[in-house]
Write an enzyme that holds these catalytic residues in place. Structure first.
Site, PDB file in Angstrom:
ATOM      1  N   TYR A 194     -40.522 -48.431  29.905  1.00 58.71           N
ATOM      2  CA  TYR A 194     -40.295 -47.072  29.710  1.00 58.71           C
ATOM      3  C   TYR A 194     -41.284 -46.210  30.597  1.00 58.71           C
ATOM      4  CZ  TYR A 194     -40.180 -42.540  27.031  1.00 58.71           C
ATOM      5  OH  TYR A 194     -40.110 -40.996  26.629  1.00 58.71           O
TER       6      TYR A 194
ATOM      7  N   SER B 255     -41.931 -37.934  30.825  1.00 62.77           N
ATOM      8  CA  SER B 255     -42.688 -37.934  29.479  1.00 62.77           C
ATOM      9  C   SER B 255     -44.243 -37.945  29.968  1.00 62.77           C
ATOM     10  CB  SER B 255     -42.438 -39.258  28.897  1.00 62.77           C
ATOM     11  OG  SER B 255     -43.379 -39.820  27.838  1.00 62.77           O
TER      12      SER B 255
HETATM   13  P1  NAD Z   1     -33.509 -39.881  20.922  1.00 61.72           P
HETATM   14  O1  NAD Z   1     -33.481 -41.479  20.737  1.00 61.72           O
HETATM   15  O2  NAD Z   1     -33.774 -38.923  19.506  1.00 61.72           O
HETATM   16  O3  NAD Z   1     -32.175 -39.211  21.426  1.00 61.72           O
HETATM   17  C1  NAD Z   1     -31.775 -39.730  22.703  1.00 61.72           C
HETATM   18  C2  NAD Z   1     -30.342 -39.469  22.985  1.00 61.72           C
HETATM   19  O4  NAD Z   1     -29.769 -40.057  24.028  1.00 61.72           O
HETATM   20  C3  NAD Z   1     -29.222 -40.218  21.872  1.00 61.72           C
HETATM   21  O5  NAD Z   1     -28.344 -39.203  21.585  1.00 61.72           O
HETATM   22  C4  NAD Z   1     -28.650 -41.325  22.468  1.00 61.72           C
HETATM   23  O6  NAD Z   1     -27.367 -41.567  22.083  1.00 61.72           O
HETATM   24  C5  NAD Z   1     -28.567 -40.799  23.895  1.00 61.72           C
HETATM   25  N1  NAD Z   1     -28.542 -41.887  24.822  1.00 61.72           N
HETATM   26  C6  NAD Z   1     -29.136 -43.133  24.889  1.00 61.72           C
HETATM   27  N2  NAD Z   1     -28.768 -43.878  25.848  1.00 61.72           N
HETATM   28  C7  NAD Z   1     -27.773 -43.146  26.366  1.00 61.72           C
HETATM   29  C8  NAD Z   1     -26.709 -43.667  27.389  1.00 61.72           C
HETATM   30  N3  NAD Z   1     -26.839 -44.725  28.166  1.00 61.72           N
HETATM   31  N4  NAD Z   1     -25.983 -42.540  27.921  1.00 61.72           N
HETATM   32  C9  NAD Z   1     -25.823 -41.184  27.260  1.00 61.72           C
HETATM   33  N5  NAD Z   1     -26.533 -41.156  25.976  1.00 61.72           N
HETATM   34  C10 NAD Z   1     -27.571 -42.036  25.930  1.00 61.72           C
HETATM   35  O7  NAD Z   1     -34.387 -39.303  21.828  1.00 61.72           O
HETATM   36  P2  NAD Z   1     -35.455 -38.073  21.944  1.00 61.72           P
HETATM   37  O8  NAD Z   1     -36.965 -38.449  21.235  1.00 61.72           O
HETATM   38  O9  NAD Z   1     -34.888 -36.960  21.806  1.00 61.72           O
HETATM   39  O10 NAD Z   1     -35.875 -38.040  23.627  1.00 61.72           O
HETATM   40  C11 NAD Z   1     -34.979 -37.497  24.497  1.00 61.72           C
HETATM   41  C12 NAD Z   1     -35.666 -37.523  25.781  1.00 61.72           C
HETATM   42  O11 NAD Z   1     -37.040 -37.051  25.726  1.00 61.72           O
HETATM   43  C13 NAD Z   1     -35.921 -38.790  26.605  1.00 61.72           C
HETATM   44  O12 NAD Z   1     -35.689 -38.832  28.043  1.00 61.72           O
HETATM   45  C14 NAD Z   1     -37.254 -39.031  26.011  1.00 61.72           C
HETATM   46  O13 NAD Z   1     -37.675 -40.516  27.007  1.00 61.72           O
HETATM   47  C15 NAD Z   1     -38.098 -38.013  26.393  1.00 61.72           C
HETATM   48  N6  NAD Z   1     -39.304 -37.955  25.596  1.00 61.72           N
HETATM   49  C16 NAD Z   1     -39.341 -38.180  24.306  1.00 61.72           C
HETATM   50  C17 NAD Z   1     -40.463 -37.887  23.843  1.00 61.72           C
HETATM   51  C18 NAD Z   1     -40.643 -38.219  22.057  1.00 61.72           C
HETATM   52  O14 NAD Z   1     -41.645 -38.339  21.639  1.00 61.72           O
HETATM   53  N7  NAD Z   1     -39.527 -37.993  21.249  1.00 61.72           N
HETATM   54  C19 NAD Z   1     -41.564 -37.858  24.437  1.00 61.72           C
HETATM   55  C20 NAD Z   1     -41.584 -37.627  25.517  1.00 61.72           C
HETATM   56  C21 NAD Z   1     -40.474 -37.612  26.383  1.00 61.72           C
HETATM   57  C1  4PL Z   2     -47.449 -39.622  23.686  1.00 58.84           C
HETATM   58  O1  4PL Z   2     -42.113 -40.470  25.452  1.00 58.84           O
HETATM   59  O2  4PL Z   2     -44.920 -39.430  25.242  1.00 58.84           O
HETATM   60  C2  4PL Z   2     -45.034 -41.832  22.021  1.00 58.84           C
HETATM   61  C3  4PL Z   2     -42.658 -42.135  22.679  1.00 58.84           C
HETATM   62  N1  4PL Z   2     -46.362 -41.206  22.317  1.00 58.84           N
HETATM   63  O3  4PL Z   2     -41.748 -41.570  23.590  1.00 58.84           O
HETATM   64  C4  4PL Z   2     -42.550 -40.556  24.540  1.00 58.84           C
HETATM   65  C5  4PL Z   2     -46.290 -40.421  23.381  1.00 58.84           C
HETATM   66  C6  4PL Z   2     -43.892 -41.565  22.773  1.00 58.84           C
HETATM   67  C7  4PL Z   2     -45.102 -40.023  24.329  1.00 58.84           C
HETATM   68  C8  4PL Z   2     -43.763 -40.882  23.943  1.00 58.84           C
END
Ligand code: NAD
Ligand code: 4PL
Length: 244
Positions: A150, A137
């Site tokens: 996180y 992230s």
């Molecule tokens: P989301 O919450 O929409 O989806 C996450 C998925 O992971 C869900 O389907 C959930 O059921 C699954 N999950 C959670 N815990 C689990 C476990 N213990 N075992 C198996 N599955 C599990 O999340 P997202 O926003 O799509 O994020 C996906 C990835 O991207 C994550 O690693 C998150 O940290 C990263 N990320 C997201 C953002 C953002 O802004 N959305 C930014 C940076 C990084």
């Molecule tokens: C910039 O990884 O990268 C909110 C929530 N804002 O999960 C993230 C920023 C979120 C991020 C993320």
């Protein structure tokens, strides 16, 4: 097609960024294992793929992760790519984080990556080929508030990525991280993070909302054979929010 006949596991692929990655890898020709603790969501995501299959997994459970890897190797004989995407995305001021919350986030977002890599490393090393992509992230670069456990876990993922790359390079396995910025996923749109889009856009070089489809192509590249000279890196995919 970058991934024709390759076998890829994407964790947390029932929705959000993981689902977009699964769709992109499928479009590039891979057999995609949609692995998620949400079994029903995983089935739905796998159903729309050309070559998708769903597996229920809890990435924080050694037993569950081991069973997933065994199943994929039994069925396909190998694992070419692992995308560690599953995570919990909390919103909580750091001084309201109790030990239980801290452990839950570290167990899922950092230990989950360790367990999945450990489960796939033997087939990858035996094949002399593998691609591991860890979803980190850009919060590790920006120091984003309200997600301290996180950010600590994702910082751990970044460091683990570099150390693993060093230890697996001689066996033909590359290990990289992709660091998305704020992205419009189901998880984010259902949380207080959704209030941050306007502010975050003002920090980006490209002033629009990040979508899951913006993240997937970089992951597909790092999962491909042609990315074989790239390892130990973290690429921020965030519209130029962070520039490191
Ligand atoms: P989301 O919450 O929409 O989806 C996450 C998925 O992971 C869900 O389907 C959930 O059921 C699954 N999950 C959670 N815990 C689990 C476990 N213990 N075992 C198996 N599955 C599990 O999340 P997202 O926003 O799509 O994020 C996906 C990835 O991207 C994550 O690693 C998150 O940290 C990263 N990320 C997201 C953002 C953002 O802004 N959305 C930014 C940076 C990084
Ligand atoms: C910039 O990884 O990268 C909110 C929530 N804002 O999960 C993230 C920023 C979120 C991020 C993320």
């Amino acid at each position: 097609m970058k991934l024709k006949d390759r076998v890829a596991i994407v964790t947390g692929a029932a929705q959000g960024i993981g689902r977009a990655i699964a769709e992109k890898l499928d479009a590039e020709g891979a057999k995609v294992v949609v692995a998620d603790q949400n079994a029903e969501g995983a089935e739905q995501a796998a159903d729309v793929l050309e070559r998708g299959e769903a597996v229920e997994v809890d990435v924080s459970s050694e037993e569950s992760v081991g069973a997933m890897a065994d199943k994929v190797v039994d069925e396909h004989g190998r694992i070419d790519a692992l995308v560690n995407n599953a995570a919990i995305v909390p919103f909580i001021p750091w001084d309201e984080v109790d030990l239980e919350h801290w452990r839950k986030i570290i167990d899922t977002n950092l230990t989950g990556v360790f367990l999945c890599v450990r489960a796939v490393q033997t087939p990858m090393r035996e094949a002399g080929y593998g691609r591991i992509v860890n979803i980190a992230s850009n919060t590790v670069l920006a120091g984003t508030p309200n997600m301290a456990a996180y950010v600590a876990a994702k910082g751990g993922v970044w460091g683990f990525t570099r150390a693993l790359a060093t230890e697996l390079g001689a066996d033909g396995v590359t290990v990289n991280a992709v660091a998305p910025g704020l992205t419009a996923t189901e998880g984010v749109l259902d949380s207080p993070h959704k209030e941050a889009f306007e502010f975050v856009q003002s920090l980006q070089a490209i002033p629009r909302r990040g979508e899951s489809e913006d993240i997937a192509p970089t992951v597909a590249f790092l999962c491909s054979e042609e990315a074989g000279w790239v390892t130990g890196q973290m690429i921020a995919v965030d519209g130029g929010h962070t520039r490191h």
